[in-house]
Design a protein around this motif. Structure first.
Motif: not given
Length: 556
Positions: A176-178, A223-226, A158-162, A200-201
């Protein structure tokens, strides 16, 4: 073919892999249309109905939740139900705007006011934006924004989480959260640590990740590996299994591999956290935030109310240490009876211990209540002052606390000036406690709530670690313990570095302690010092984390 990993700030330890599921974007506003006089009642009713629907939806969700989640959702529902918000929307309708645009303008006006107020109020702007999106979606006949439901476990991007979304996030479904925005002290980061989720933020490149894309999230490396290869996923899964097994097997006091003690403690900030915190395998409370007694009220709590609240905590931690931080009002925690409403920059204003100069009775009442609760329970209670800037403040606070019968008195190091004069603080205090969140904010002149500056607030920043080193060495020179109670203490890899810098205790969320304890048990004190040297010598936070992770051999 797998490319280079996307980089952000790791805030939740461990790794996880799975398909991406993105948060739905906010509803797009249609082109504005002019509302005829005869349509005004219908548009007004639509705007008010939307706010009512949002408030009722949040109320239902609050009723189904408990603890902090229920509190968050209830607070959001109260914001949506604010009559002033509905009145503002109606005023915009009367000016000829349709319901979606009238709501958007009403929320924008309230958000501008909060931004101008700064501090705690400015932090509520994302809440307003989330409520706006929900209300606008209702007027357009669209589903309210919320968590995706692809029918299988997923990595949430997400762009950010509310807050309304994070409050009900199910760790059984979210792997997981990104987030593209946010920072190391954002509510997303805090939630990830509480739930034990890799996260990862501040990863702007995450905007390129499409729904269904397989990713490997490393919350330790950030890190976030696609499109990871099967081998990369298998290796990460094996590491994660070893990490979880080591954390589950760890117990007892914190120790390095050669027996050097590092006291592991919990942070505590609200009554509903007490039961879980007391059950944790910890050596006590390293940071007992007392603001919960003062927030959302027109006058300060009396001595008896405070005494009872402290007594409950002290009894729950019988036989263990409890470090009480006195009232940290101001900046992000404004209080009508303690802080000025017209300060142009509250973060640099009368906050923390400085409020005692303006309102000395607040501090004296609190110290007396803490001392009485300590005497009646026989607890090992330490007390410390927030936002100490110069040695004279520490000396005055220490004298005042001891006069109330509190023998063990400390100062928080959250201002660079305090770190630079830590030796003089240690001369008049019994211990020091480093708040890395504020220390980073002031050291880098970077608002801790501003996502675009999150990189500067990364606790791996070598300049921040240098301030930690100076403070720890000053404490050691005077025989004083020096703890870390900021977000940095929750990172198992960084815990090794902090130990190597001379920190003697770490205080974090209860769920973070097993991994930190397990990490400490893998390294000797000398090895921790070597890792600390690598971090200090690095040019930036990413290089520091990478260098330490490589030297640690991926065993943390």
């Amino acid at each position: 073919m797998t490319g280079a990993p996307l980089r952000g700030i790791g805030v939740g330890g461990g790794t996880a892999s799975g398909p991406v599921a993105r948060m739905a974007p906010p509803p797009a506003l249609p082109a504005p249309r002019e509302v005829a006089a005869g349509e005004l009642p219908a548009e007004t009713a639509a705007a008010r109905a939307a706010l009512t629907a949002v408030a009722e939806d949040l109320g239902r969700r609050a009723a189904a939740a408990d603890g902090e989640a229920a509190d968050v959702l209830t607070a959001l529902g109260m914001m949506a139900a604010d009559p002033a918000l509905a009145d503002s929307a109606e005023a915009h309708v009367r000016q000829g705007q349709d319901a979606p645009h009238a709501l958007t303008e009403a929320f924008a006006g309230f958000a501008a006011t909060l931004r101008a107020a700064g501090g705690y109020f400015a932090e509520r702007v994302p809440d307003l934006e989330d409520l706006r999106d929900r209300a606008v979606a209702h007027t357009l006949g669209l589903p309210m924004p919320g968590l995706p439901d692809p029918g299988h476990p997923y990595v949430l991007v997400a762009a950010d989480l509310a807050p309304a979304d994070t409050a009900l996030l199910d760790p059984a479904r979210v792997l997981a959260l990104v987030t593209e925005e946010g920072g190391p002290t954002s509510h997303t980061a805090i939630l990830a640590k509480i739930l034990g989720l890799p996260a990862v933020v501040a990863c702007p490149e995450a905007a390129s990740l499409a729904d269904g894309t397989p990713v490997l999230v490393d919350g330790t490396a950030g890190t976030v590996l696609a499109d990871p290869s099967p081998g990369q996923v298998a290796d990460a899964a094996a590491r994660e299994e070893r990490r979880r097994h080591a954390a589950a097997a760890s117990s007892g006091p914190g120790r390095t591999a050669d027996g050097h003690p590092v006291r592991l403690m919990v942070n505590l900030g609200a009554p509903h956290e007490l039961a879980a915190a007391a059950k944790a395998d910890s050596e006590g409370v390293g940071l007992f935030r007392t603001e919960f007694l003062y927030l959302d009220r027109a006058s300060a709590p009396g001595a008896e109310e405070q005494r009872e609240a402290y007594r409950q905590v002290f009894e729950a931690f019988a036989g263990r240490r409890v470090v009480v931080r006195t009232l940290d009002a101001g900046a992000d925690k404004p209080l009508p009876f303690a802080t000025a409403a017209d300060e142009p920059n509250p973060a640099l204003g009368v906050r923390g211990l400085r409020t005692a100069v303006r309102h000395p009775g607040l501090l004296d009442t609190q110290l007396a209540a803490v001392a009485e609760a300590a005497r009646s329970t026989g607890a090992d209670v330490w007390v410390m002052a927030p936002m100490v800037s110069v040695p004279a403040e520490a000396r005055a606070f220490a004298e005042r606390a001891r006069a109330h019968g509190l023998p063990t008195v400390g100062a928080m190091v959250e201002v660079p000036a305090a770190a630079l004069r830590a030796g003089q603080l240690a001369e008049v205090c019994d211990f020091l406690s480093i708040g890395t969140n504020d220390l980073a904010q002031y050291a880098f002149a970077a608002d801790r709530m501003l996502g675009s500056l999150a990189e500067l607030l990364d606790p791996w920043q070598p300049a921040l670690l240098e301030l930690v080193r100076q403070t720890a060495e000053a404490g050691a020179a005077h025989g004083r313990p020096v703890g870390v109670c900021g977000e940095a203490a929750a990172d198992p890899l960084l815990a090794l570095v902090l130990t190597g810098l001379g920190v003697t205790s770490l205080s974090a969320a209860p769920g973070c302690l097993p991994a930190v304890r397990a990490a400490l048990a893998t390294r000797t004190l000398e090895e921790c010092r070597t890792l600390a040297g690598l971090a200090l010598a690095a040019p930036d936070a990413v290089a520091a984390r990478t260098a330490v992770a490589e030297a640690a051999g991926g065993t943390v």
